[in-house]
Scaffold this motif. Structure first.
Motif, PDB file in Angstrom:
ATOM      1  N   PHE A 287      73.233  15.129  43.382  1.00 46.85           N
ATOM      2  CA  PHE A 287      73.478  13.724  43.715  1.00 46.85           C
ATOM      3  C   PHE A 287      73.570  13.498  45.223  1.00 46.85           C
ATOM      4  N   TYR A 288      74.171  14.443  45.925  1.00 47.90           N
ATOM      5  CA  TYR A 288      74.345  14.289  47.373  1.00 47.90           C
ATOM      6  C   TYR A 288      73.377  15.156  48.185  1.00 47.90           C
ATOM      7  N   SER A 289      72.303  15.578  47.543  1.00 50.86           N
ATOM      8  CA  SER A 289      71.351  16.467  48.218  1.00 50.86           C
ATOM      9  C   SER A 289      70.307  15.681  48.997  1.00 50.86           C
ATOM     10  N   LYS A 290      69.464  16.389  49.718  1.00 52.79           N
ATOM     11  CA  LYS A 290      68.367  15.771  50.469  1.00 52.79           C
ATOM     12  C   LYS A 290      67.330  15.151  49.530  1.00 52.79           C
ATOM     13  N   HIS A 291      67.351  15.569  48.272  1.00 49.06           N
ATOM     14  CA  HIS A 291      66.407  15.033  47.284  1.00 49.06           C
ATOM     15  C   HIS A 291      66.832  13.665  46.760  1.00 49.06           C
ATOM     16  N   SER A 292      68.104  13.348  46.905  1.00 46.53           N
ATOM     17  CA  SER A 292      68.652  12.133  46.311  1.00 46.53           C
ATOM     18  C   SER A 292      68.311  10.895  47.134  1.00 46.53           C
ATOM     19  N   ILE A 293      67.830   9.856  46.444  1.00 48.16           N
ATOM     20  CA  ILE A 293      67.522   8.578  47.116  1.00 48.16           C
ATOM     21  C   ILE A 293      68.285   7.442  46.423  1.00 48.16           C
ATOM     22  N   VAL A 294      69.452   7.770  45.882  1.00 46.73           N
ATOM     23  CA  VAL A 294      70.205   6.807  45.070  1.00 46.73           C
ATOM     24  C   VAL A 294      70.730   5.626  45.875  1.00 46.73           C
ATOM     25  N   PHE A 295      71.092   5.861  47.129  1.00 44.84           N
ATOM     26  CA  PHE A 295      71.677   4.760  47.902  1.00 44.84           C
ATOM     27  C   PHE A 295      70.607   3.824  48.456  1.00 44.84           C
ATOM     28  N   GLU A 296      69.433   4.359  48.784  1.00 45.30           N
ATOM     29  CA  GLU A 296      68.300   3.499  49.131  1.00 45.30           C
ATOM     30  C   GLU A 296      67.890   2.683  47.903  1.00 45.30           C
ATOM     31  N   GLU A 297      67.922   3.336  46.751  1.00 46.75           N
ATOM     32  CA  GLU A 297      67.602   2.676  45.483  1.00 46.75           C
ATOM     33  C   GLU A 297      68.561   1.513  45.229  1.00 46.75           C
ATOM     34  N   ALA A 298      69.852   1.745  45.464  1.00 49.40           N
ATOM     35  CA  ALA A 298      70.849   0.691  45.254  1.00 49.40           C
ATOM     36  C   ALA A 298      70.611  -0.486  46.190  1.00 49.40           C
ATOM     37  N   GLU A 299      70.330  -0.216  47.458  1.00 46.28           N
ATOM     38  CA  GLU A 299      70.063  -1.288  48.414  1.00 46.28           C
ATOM     39  C   GLU A 299      68.864  -2.125  47.990  1.00 46.28           C
ATOM     40  N   ASN A 300      67.876  -1.484  47.415  1.00 47.11           N
ATOM     41  CA  ASN A 300      66.656  -2.187  47.029  1.00 47.11           C
ATOM     42  C   ASN A 300      66.865  -3.186  45.904  1.00 47.11           C
ATOM     43  N   ARG A 301      68.042  -3.158  45.265  1.00 44.41           N
ATOM     44  CA  ARG A 301      68.352  -4.197  44.281  1.00 44.41           C
ATOM     45  C   ARG A 301      68.350  -5.577  44.942  1.00 44.41           C
ATOM     46  N   LEU A 302      68.751  -5.650  46.198  1.00 42.57           N
ATOM     47  CA  LEU A 302      68.761  -6.929  46.913  1.00 42.57           C
ATOM     48  C   LEU A 302      67.358  -7.511  47.000  1.00 42.57           C
ATOM     49  N   TYR A 303      66.401  -6.681  47.354  1.00 39.93           N
ATOM     50  CA  TYR A 303      65.029  -7.161  47.555  1.00 39.93           C
ATOM     51  C   TYR A 303      64.333  -7.438  46.219  1.00 39.93           C
ATOM     52  N   ALA A 304      64.759  -6.731  45.166  1.00 41.68           N
ATOM     53  CA  ALA A 304      64.247  -7.032  43.829  1.00 41.68           C
ATOM     54  C   ALA A 304      64.692  -8.427  43.401  1.00 41.68           C
ATOM     55  N   ALA A 305      65.941  -8.765  43.677  1.00 46.27           N
ATOM     56  CA  ALA A 305      66.451 -10.098  43.336  1.00 46.27           C
ATOM     57  C   ALA A 305      65.748 -11.171  44.153  1.00 46.27           C
ATOM     58  N   MET A 306      65.470 -10.874  45.429  1.00 48.86           N
ATOM     59  CA  MET A 306      64.722 -11.822  46.260  1.00 48.86           C
ATOM     60  C   MET A 306      63.339 -12.076  45.682  1.00 48.86           C
ATOM     61  N   ALA A 307      62.673 -11.010  45.265  1.00 52.31           N
ATOM     62  CA  ALA A 307      61.333 -11.142  44.697  1.00 52.31           C
ATOM     63  C   ALA A 307      61.358 -11.995  43.434  1.00 52.31           C
ATOM     64  N   ALA A 308      62.369 -11.784  42.591  1.00 50.30           N
ATOM     65  CA  ALA A 308      62.475 -12.546  41.345  1.00 50.30           C
ATOM     66  C   ALA A 308      62.680 -14.030  41.623  1.00 50.30           C
ATOM     67  N   ILE A 309      63.558 -14.348  42.566  1.00 47.81           N
ATOM     68  CA  ILE A 309      63.792 -15.751  42.912  1.00 47.81           C
ATOM     69  C   ILE A 309      62.530 -16.367  43.505  1.00 47.81           C
ATOM     70  N   ASP A 310      61.868 -15.626  44.378  1.00 46.17           N
ATOM     71  CA  ASP A 310      60.686 -16.170  45.046  1.00 46.17           C
ATOM     72  C   ASP A 310      59.576 -16.487  44.042  1.00 46.17           C
ATOM     73  N   VAL A 311      59.329 -15.568  43.115  1.00 43.88           N
ATOM     74  CA  VAL A 311      58.231 -15.748  42.167  1.00 43.88           C
ATOM     75  C   VAL A 311      58.582 -16.767  41.080  1.00 43.88           C
ATOM     76  N   PHE A 312      59.764 -16.621  40.470  1.00 43.08           N
ATOM     77  CA  PHE A 312      60.068 -17.436  39.296  1.00 43.08           C
ATOM     78  C   PHE A 312      60.697 -18.783  39.627  1.00 43.08           C
ATOM     79  N   VAL A 313      61.327 -18.891  40.792  1.00 40.29           N
ATOM     80  CA  VAL A 313      61.954 -20.165  41.167  1.00 40.29           C
ATOM     81  C   VAL A 313      61.127 -20.871  42.231  1.00 40.29           C
ATOM     82  N   ASN A 314      60.971 -20.245  43.391  1.00 42.83           N
ATOM     83  CA  ASN A 314      60.226 -20.890  44.480  1.00 42.83           C
ATOM     84  C   ASN A 314      58.778 -21.168  44.095  1.00 42.83           C
ATOM     85  N   ASN A 315      58.162 -20.211  43.376  1.00 44.13           N
ATOM     86  CA  ASN A 315      56.737 -20.336  43.037  1.00 44.13           C
ATOM     87  C   ASN A 315      56.510 -20.718  41.578  1.00 44.13           C
ATOM     88  N   HIS A 316      57.596 -21.075  40.872  1.00 42.22           N
ATOM     89  CA  HIS A 316      57.524 -21.591  39.498  1.00 42.22           C
ATOM     90  C   HIS A 316      56.802 -20.639  38.540  1.00 42.22           C
TER      91      HIS A 316
END
Length: 323
Positions: A287-316
């Protein structure tokens, strides 16, 4: 209501539509990281003065923070509605609550218990419903996971194998379909007695045939991990299943991702987990090794939510303008 597009699961999207969602997440991440004032102001005006509702029947860390952050990015006011805040399913029907809430907001992010609750919301809402987790699907997690894999291993240029070691749950239901849509092979290893949902298996086979990808299911964790470029797992004990902890841990014995299991993966493998994480699922060494990308993965939840709002709300829900 007809004409409104909702985000319920990844299998409801075409391969191209899902690819666009991941690309939009990548695009908004670049804007967010750049701190470019003009881009921030332009996007902030898109939903200025609007409200986005967060109907959450289950507690959350990443989903709540990312959704509220994404709403704010577009100028909307996020309104958190926990299970103790509104009448949903208590003194008021789903129909009545949905009609009222959707009449006042631009979008509803719903984190609920049962898939049927998402379907009820979609049926009666006058605005887009974004499934923020139900017992069958977790599409926002799949968007963020694919962005994370793209950043680290670039599935568009490399043939990748994703190995899931753990339970057959909502996260892998969407992740398996997402990987297959983007050209990755998927191996799912679950303990004996636990099978991947047959609807997901059937959909996966159909996608695999047209994309030259492969979905395999097994009860052998070593077999699944062989040559894998990504090792991924999730909690063995989902919210609401705490009563079965002792039996679950016995059932999942031998399914922890540890150094011994990781030896069978590609030498440059990456480890992923949607969090929160427990030691029985993955050792600290991994979990805490050089192979782990869990915290970058967690941060990317923000941009996933942005994409969802942009496509389904802003772009209908119209993907054509975003190709």
């Amino acid at each position: 209501m007809s004409g409104i597009r909702h985000l319920v699961s990844i299998k409801d999207l075409t391969d191209k539509e899902f690819s666009i969602l991941v690309d939009r997440a990548e695009y908004f991440k670049s804007i967010f990281k750049s701190n470019e004032t003009n881009e921030f102001q332009k996007n902030h005006l898109k939903l200025l003065g609007r409200t986005i509702a967060l109907i959450f029947s289950k507690r959350s860390t990443r989903t709540r923070i990312s959704t509220e952050g994404a709403a704010t990015f577009f100028g909307a006011q996020p309104m958190f509605l926990g299970k103790d805040d509104i009448q949903l399913g208590v003194n008021e029907s789903f129909y009545d609550t949905t009609k009222v809430v959707s009449s006042m907001v631009s979008c509803i992010f719903a984190r609920v218990n049962h898939h049927d609750e998402i379907l009820q919301l979609c049926e009666h809402s006058s605005v887009p419903i974004i499934n923020s987790l139900c017992d069958m699907f977790h599409p926002l997690q799949a968007i963020c996971d694919m962005l994370t894999i793209k950043e680290h291993l670039d599935y568009s240029k490399n043939k990748l194998k994703v190995a899931w070691i753990g339970d057959a749950n909502n996260v892998i239901n969407d992740m398996a379909i997402a990987c297959l849509k983007l050209g990755m092979d998927v191996a799912v290893a679950t303990p004996p007695g636990i099978e991947l949902d047959q609807g997901i298996v059937n959909a996966g086979k159909e996608i695999s045939e047209r994309n030259n990808t492969k979905l395999t299911t097994t009860h052998n964790s070593v077999e699944a991990a062989k040559g894998a470029h990504i090792l991924v797992t999730d909690t063995f004990i989902s919210m609401g299943e705490e009563y079965a902890k002792v039996a679950k841990l016995k059932q999942f014995k031998g399914f922890q991702i540890d150094a011994e299991l990781a030896k069978h993966a590609d030498p440059n493998y990456k480890f992923m987990h949607c969090l929160p994480r427990h030691n029985e699922e993955v050792s600290d060494e991994i979990f805490y090794s050089k192979h782990s990308i869990v915290f970058e993965e967690a941060e990317n939840r923000l941009y996933a939510a942005m994409a969802a709002i942009d496509v389904f709300v802003n772009n209908h829900g119209n993907f054509d303008d975003l190709k």
